[in-house]
Design a protein around this motif. Structure first.
Motif, PDB file in Angstrom:
ATOM      1  N   ARG A  67       0.844  -1.194   0.000  1.00  0.00           N
ATOM      2  CA  ARG A  67       0.000   0.000   0.000  1.00  0.00           C
ATOM      3  C   ARG A  67       0.878   1.242   0.000  1.00  0.00           C
ATOM      4  NH1 ARG A  67      -4.309  -2.014   4.540  1.00  0.00           N
ATOM      5  NH2 ARG A  67      -4.995  -3.842   3.358  1.00  0.00           N
ATOM      6  N   THR A  68       0.340   2.323  -0.537  1.00  0.00           N
ATOM      7  CA  THR A  68       1.142   3.547  -0.646  1.00  0.00           C
ATOM      8  C   THR A  68       1.585   4.067   0.713  1.00  0.00           C
ATOM      9  OG1 THR A  68      -0.860   4.886  -0.725  1.00  0.00           O
ATOM     10  CG2 THR A  68       0.139   4.287  -2.833  1.00  0.00           C
ATOM     11  N   GLU A  69       0.810   3.816   1.755  1.00  0.00           N
ATOM     12  CA  GLU A  69       1.180   4.324   3.076  1.00  0.00           C
ATOM     13  C   GLU A  69       2.156   3.408   3.823  1.00  0.00           C
ATOM     14  OE1 GLU A  69      -2.613   1.939   3.567  1.00  0.00           O
ATOM     15  OE2 GLU A  69      -1.975   3.495   2.194  1.00  0.00           O
ATOM     16  N   ASP A  70       2.523   2.273   3.250  1.00  0.00           N
ATOM     17  CA  ASP A  70       3.411   1.333   3.932  1.00  0.00           C
ATOM     18  C   ASP A  70       4.798   1.906   4.207  1.00  0.00           C
ATOM     19  OD1 ASP A  70       1.555  -0.661   4.277  1.00  0.00           O
ATOM     20  OD2 ASP A  70       2.227  -1.872   2.576  1.00  0.00           O
ATOM     21  N   TYR A  71       5.207   2.899   3.456  1.00  0.00           N
ATOM     22  CA  TYR A  71       6.534   3.495   3.703  1.00  0.00           C
ATOM     23  C   TYR A  71       6.640   4.010   5.136  1.00  0.00           C
ATOM     24  CZ  TYR A  71       4.636   8.212   3.642  1.00  0.00           C
ATOM     25  OH  TYR A  71       3.929   9.344   3.962  1.00  0.00           O
ATOM     26  N   GLN A  72       5.506   4.385   5.734  1.00  0.00           N
ATOM     27  CA  GLN A  72       5.496   4.930   7.095  1.00  0.00           C
ATOM     28  C   GLN A  72       5.877   3.890   8.144  1.00  0.00           C
ATOM     29  OE1 GLN A  72       1.880   7.494   7.916  1.00  0.00           O
ATOM     30  NE2 GLN A  72       1.192   6.320   6.129  1.00  0.00           N
TER      31      GLN A  72
END
Length: 77
Positions: free
Chosen positions: A23-28
């Motif tokens: 998911r795009t927010e997984d970098y967090q």
């Protein structure tokens, strides 16, 4: 640069990430996951590790567990 340009440049990488459930927010959560691995390597129990990470990162225990499960997944090639 506009969004379409960025997507075009990164299209192949985005396709691979999407195919693998990233998911795009997984970098967090990358730092949290490596904290998890470190804590587990020091033989801390899973439940204690999840509790500590949830408190440290200000997220729910269920979010910690979902991220760990996603990050442990095997990549599809």
């Amino acid at each position: 640069m506009i969004v379409a340009d960025m997507v075009k440049i990164c299209a192949e990488m985005l396709k691979m990430l999407s195919k693998n459930g990233v998911r795009t927010e997984d970098y967090q959560y990358v730092d949290m996951y490596y904290d998890f691995l470190s804590m587990r390597s020091h033989r801390l129990k899973y439940r204690c590790t999840v509790d500590e990470l949830a408190a440290k990162y200000g997220i729910s225990k269920s979010t910690v567990e979902r991220v760990i499960k996603r990050f442990r997944g095997n990549l599809k090639t």
